[in-house]
Every structure is written in structure tokens, then in C-alpha cells.
Design a protein around this motif. Structure first.
Motif, short mmCIF file in Angstrom:
data_model
loop_
_atom_site.label_atom_id
_atom_site.label_comp_id
_atom_site.label_asym_id
_atom_site.label_seq_id
_atom_site.Cartn_x
_atom_site.Cartn_y
_atom_site.Cartn_z
N ARG A 39 0.82 -1.11 0.02
CA ARG A 39 0.17 0.11 0.28
C ARG A 39 0.88 1.33 0.07
O ARG A 39 2.05 1.10 0.33
CB ARG A 39 -1.06 -0.10 1.21
N ASP A 40 0.54 2.29 -0.90
CA ASP A 40 1.13 3.43 -0.80
C ASP A 40 -0.06 4.77 -1.09
O ASP A 40 -0.77 4.50 -1.83
CB ASP A 40 2.38 3.47 -1.62
N ALA A 41 0.70 5.59 -0.69
CA ALA A 41 -0.08 7.01 -1.05
C ALA A 41 0.51 8.04 -1.69
O ALA A 41 1.83 7.82 -1.75
CB ALA A 41 -0.55 7.72 0.09
N TRP A 60 -4.48 6.71 -2.93
CA TRP A 60 -3.89 5.45 -2.26
C TRP A 60 -3.98 4.17 -3.28
O TRP A 60 -4.82 4.26 -4.20
CB TRP A 60 -4.45 5.14 -0.95
#
Length: 147
Positions: A39-41, A60
């Protein structure tokens, strides 16, 4: 299940430490359930040459899904295509990160028609939120990133 008689329930103002702990605990639970899906924003912004913000988007990615969190364009710049440009850039970045679908929610007084015009389809609504409005949930399949 019985409760520990010494524990006590409290209600109060937002608690940053509690928020951080809950995020950490739920992230660990979700990682165990999903095999640790990455996961990443990220964000996308449009700025004037002097740095003044014209519009922006936060998003995200998680488990092959792009989630649009916030999209805003300054009132005097609306209708000039910046919202579409921000959304396309986010979708392209999501695809680059391996996402094959995108999700967003938009209140009925905001921009569900904007998202529909970009290929999103409604998947559900939360009625009466806020007040007499509705929270519209939308979904879109993303095209594979062109190599």
C-alpha cells in the motif's frame, strides 16, 4: 466472552495516539489477511508558476486498487479541464503501480457525475449522509499501463 472488570470504556476528543495504534493494529491484521499487499499514498497537484495551488488530488493504492481520496480544483479554475487532468494522472500512476481498478466516493452535492463522465459506475450509496444528501460509491476498471 467476558470483559475484564478492571477495563473501562471512555469517550473523548480525537486521540492521535489511539488513531496511530488502531492504524498499526488494523494494518497488521489486513497484512495477515492479504499476504501483505503493498500500500502507498501519493498526490497530484497543479500549481501556478508562483507556486499557488490550482488544484490537487490525493490517492492510495492497495492490493491492485487505486483509491481516490480527495480531488479539488480552485473555483476560478473549474471548467478548464484541471479536474480531468488530475484524475487521468492519478489513474495513470495507479496503473503504473499495478492497479487494475479504481474506487472513489463523492457526495451527491459534489461530483458523482464528473466521475461517471470518466467511466466510473455507481456501486452503491450511503443514504442520508450528510443530512439529506447521499454518499455515492463509484468503481472503474483501469486499462493496463502502456509499456
Amino acid at each position: 466472552m467476558t470483559h475484564d472488570e478492571t477495563a473501562r470504556l471512555t469517550v473523548g476528543q480525537r486521540d492521535p495516539a489511539l488513531t496511530e495504534r488502531l492504524d498499526s493494529e488494523l494494518t497488521a491484521f489486513n497484512d495477515a489477511a492479504t499476504g501483505g499487499a503493498e500500500r502507498d499514498a501519493f498526490s497530484v497537484a497543479v500549481r501556478e508558476p508562483d507556486g499557488e495551488l490550482v488544484g490537487g488530488l490525493t490517492a492510495w493504492t492497495w492490493g491492485g486498487c487505486l483509491g481516490i481520496s480527495l480531488l479539488w480544483v480552485r473555483e476560478d479554475a473549474r471548467g478548464a479541464g484541471w479536474g480531468s487532468a488530475l484524475l487521468r494522472a492519478a489513474e495513470q500512476e495507479g496503473a503504473r503501480r499495478g492497479c487494475d481498478r479504481a474506487v472513489v466516493s463523492s457526495f451527491t452535492f459534489q461530483a458523482p457525475d464528473f466521475y461517471r463522465g470518466h467511466g466510473y459506475r455507481e456501486t452503491g450509496r450511503m443514504l442520508g449522509l450528510p443530512g439529506g444528501h447521499e454518499d455515492v460509491h463509484l468503481f472503474k476498471r483501469l486499462a493496463a499501463e502502456a509499456g
